[in-house]
Design an enzyme around this catalytic site. Structure first.
Site, mmCIF file in Angstrom:
data_model
loop_
_atom_site.group_PDB
_atom_site.id
_atom_site.type_symbol
_atom_site.label_atom_id
_atom_site.label_comp_id
_atom_site.label_asym_id
_atom_site.label_seq_id
_atom_site.Cartn_x
_atom_site.Cartn_y
_atom_site.Cartn_z
ATOM 1 N N ASN A 154 73.027 60.159 -26.798
ATOM 2 C CA ASN A 154 71.674 59.591 -26.828
ATOM 3 C C ASN A 154 70.902 59.931 -28.103
ATOM 4 O O ASN A 154 70.043 59.163 -28.537
ATOM 5 C CB ASN A 154 70.882 60.003 -25.586
ATOM 6 N N GLU A 252 72.636 73.075 -23.199
ATOM 7 C CA GLU A 252 71.426 72.254 -23.067
ATOM 8 C C GLU A 252 71.817 71.097 -22.165
ATOM 9 O O GLU A 252 72.490 70.165 -22.596
ATOM 10 C CB GLU A 252 70.943 71.775 -24.438
ATOM 11 N N CYS A 286 66.823 63.613 -22.452
ATOM 12 C CA CYS A 286 66.842 64.751 -21.532
ATOM 13 C C CYS A 286 65.443 65.262 -21.209
ATOM 14 O O CYS A 286 65.203 65.767 -20.118
ATOM 15 C CB CYS A 286 67.711 65.869 -22.092
ATOM 16 N N GLU A 462 68.014 76.029 -29.122
ATOM 17 C CA GLU A 462 68.288 75.400 -30.404
ATOM 18 C C GLU A 462 66.961 75.234 -31.134
ATOM 19 O O GLU A 462 65.894 75.243 -30.519
ATOM 20 C CB GLU A 462 68.980 74.049 -30.214
#
Length: 485
Positions: A154, A252, A286, A462
């Site tokens: 994505n 993640e 997300c 991150e």
């Protein structure tokens, strides 16, 4: 672009090459369902070759001075920014998102790389006083070793940049595996690193079906860390597999972000901002806001403004400048969204707009942006991540009630709150069990700040200084000084 231009091979030890067995996979434009290229399909032999190359390169790359690594990263960021239009166009053809969103992603990736060019020079240890006049305690931070980077489709470029940049800054080497979709754009990203002077073997790229690649990576003692962005089930599998070789991992995973609109918020401004954020990349994000809890006093104003904003959005090919929403990534995702919509209808929720495939375009994986009102908490859409263009609106009365409902699902990636009260904003942010909170804003992803979740949404971070630490080991050195001066 021609089909040949859209074809992508494997990068192993500095050379682009086909898979060892010649296997390939088709690249499909999700807006037209037409084949626009081919990618190499790596197998176990290719994966093992890439791991071996990363292990060899690690011995020299870890010794490159931090200031030199910083210069290379800075150059890579500059090259990516210069090539933004070409990379963005490639991304739009491969995954369907509107071109403006693709450009924004590429530039965000360049910012991330540039940020870690600075952080490469700030890998600090500590010197502490010992327990005697002759004793010194020192800590050193050293690269963990070769790492594997698995990412979703994505945000193909920025997700890899978030992993490759801190890994290289720390002195690690990388075997990256982008998703089958979006690999051409990732190859162009990696080309920027190579052109900036990254030596052969420091970055290796594998494409194809993930299973065989992942199993070889998880079996390897040479890979010392795995960073994964993707679904919860796959993340759970990798966590279990990491135990065999005691790899460091960061995850993640999925999200199901709540939006709390308090009674003192501006309902129209909140609704307009929410609609844009919800349908960015067709909801395939997300941190996409999905569950909207609106104070009952604002229900009508928020709902009307939200639905009006959504109805004004235009579906189309991502290369068309007037397009607001592109297609879903593939037929599987389209069919999953359709099932979620039917389930939400069956729950008794009110369909306010959308809810079907459009009459036009009549090909491609398009689905109308969909809004439901009065969605009960029992509906599946309130517990399972829709990862598509579905917004679920509900109302609340009390602070305690809305916090309990917002924290109900097992996800904990992002949450959002709209309010004019600083105190209410702070209390809501502290009460939400998530890794990131946006207050009157949906901007929760920046190069300089940590990105990640809690609960089933994963662990590790991150971006920001925290994003570098997962690529470093800490070594304690105890020194006894010999004799007197």
């Amino acid at each position: 672009m021609t089909t040949e231009q859209l074809s992508t091979g494997l990068l192993i030890d500095g050379c682009w090459r086909p898979a060892a067995d010649g296997a390939t996979m088709a690249v499909i434009d999700p807006a037209t369902e037409e084949r626009i290229g081919m990618i190499a399909q790596a197998g176990r032999a290719d994966t093992e070759a890439a791991i071996a190359a990363a292990a060899r390169a690690f011995e020299s790359w870890r010794s490159v001075p931090a200031w030199e690594r910083s210069k290379i990263l800075r150059k890579a960021a500059s090259l990516l920014a210069e090539r933004v239009d070409r990379v963005a166009r490639r991304m739009t053809l491969e995954i369907g998102k509107p071109l403006a969103q693709s450009r924004a992603e590429v530039l965000a990736a360049a910012e991330t790389i540039d940020w870690y060019a600075d952080e490469a020079r700030r890998i600090y240890g500590e010197t502490l006083p010992g327990r005697s006049t002759r004793q010194r305690f020192v800590t050193l931070r050293e690269p963990v070793g070769p790492v594997a980077a698995f990412t979703a489709w994505n945000f193909p470029v920025v997700l890899q940049a978030r992993k490759i940049a801190p890994a290289l800054a720390a002195g690690c080497t990388v075997v990256c595996r982008p998703a089958e979709e979006g690999t051409g754009a990732v190859a162009m990203l990696i080309g920027c690193f190579l052109d900036a002077g990254v030596p052969a073997g420091v970055i290796n790229m594998l494409t194809g079906v993930p299973g065989e690649i992942a199993e070889a990576v998880m079996d390897s003692e040479l890979i010392r860390k795995v960073s994964f962005t993707g679904s919860i089930p796959v993340g759970q599998h990798l966590i279990r597999r990491s135990a065999d070789t005691v790899k460091r991992i960061s995850m993640e995973l999925g999200g199901h972000a709540p939006v709390i609109v308090h009674e003192d918020a501006d309902p129209v401004l909140a609704a307009k901002a929410s609609a844009v954020a919800k349908f960015r990349n067709n909801g395939q994000v997300c941190v996409s806001p999905t569950r909207f809890y609106v104070h009952e006093k604002l229900r009508a104003a928020f709902t009307d403004a939200f639905v009006d904003a959504v109805k004004a959005m235009r579906l189309g090919h991502g290369l068309e400048p007037e397009t607001d929403i592109g297609p879903l990534i593939n037929r599987r995702r389209l069919e999953a969204v359709e099932r979620m919509v039917e389930d939400t209808k069956a729950s008794g929720a009110a369909l306010l707009c959308g809810g079907r495939r459009p009459a036009s375009p009549n090909r491609g994986f398009f689905f109308e942006p969909t809004v439901f009102g009065d969605v009960p908490d029992s509906a599946r859409v309130m517990h399972d991540e829709p990862f598509g263009p579905i917004a679920a609106l509900s109302t609340f009365q009390s602070f305690e009630d809305v916090i309990a409902r917002a924290n109900g699902p097992s996800y904990g990636l992002a949450g959002y709150v709209f309010t004019a009260s600083l105190g209410r904003a702070q209390r809501t942010a502290e009460a939400l069990k998530v890794g990131m909170v946006g207050v009157n804003s949906f901007a929760v992803a920046t190069a300089e700040m940590p990105f990640g979740g809690v609960k089933h949404s994963g662990f590790g971070r991150e971006n920001g200084a925290e994003g570098l630490r997962d690529y470093l080991d800490v070594k304690f050195v105890s020194i006894e000084l010999p004799g007197d001066v």
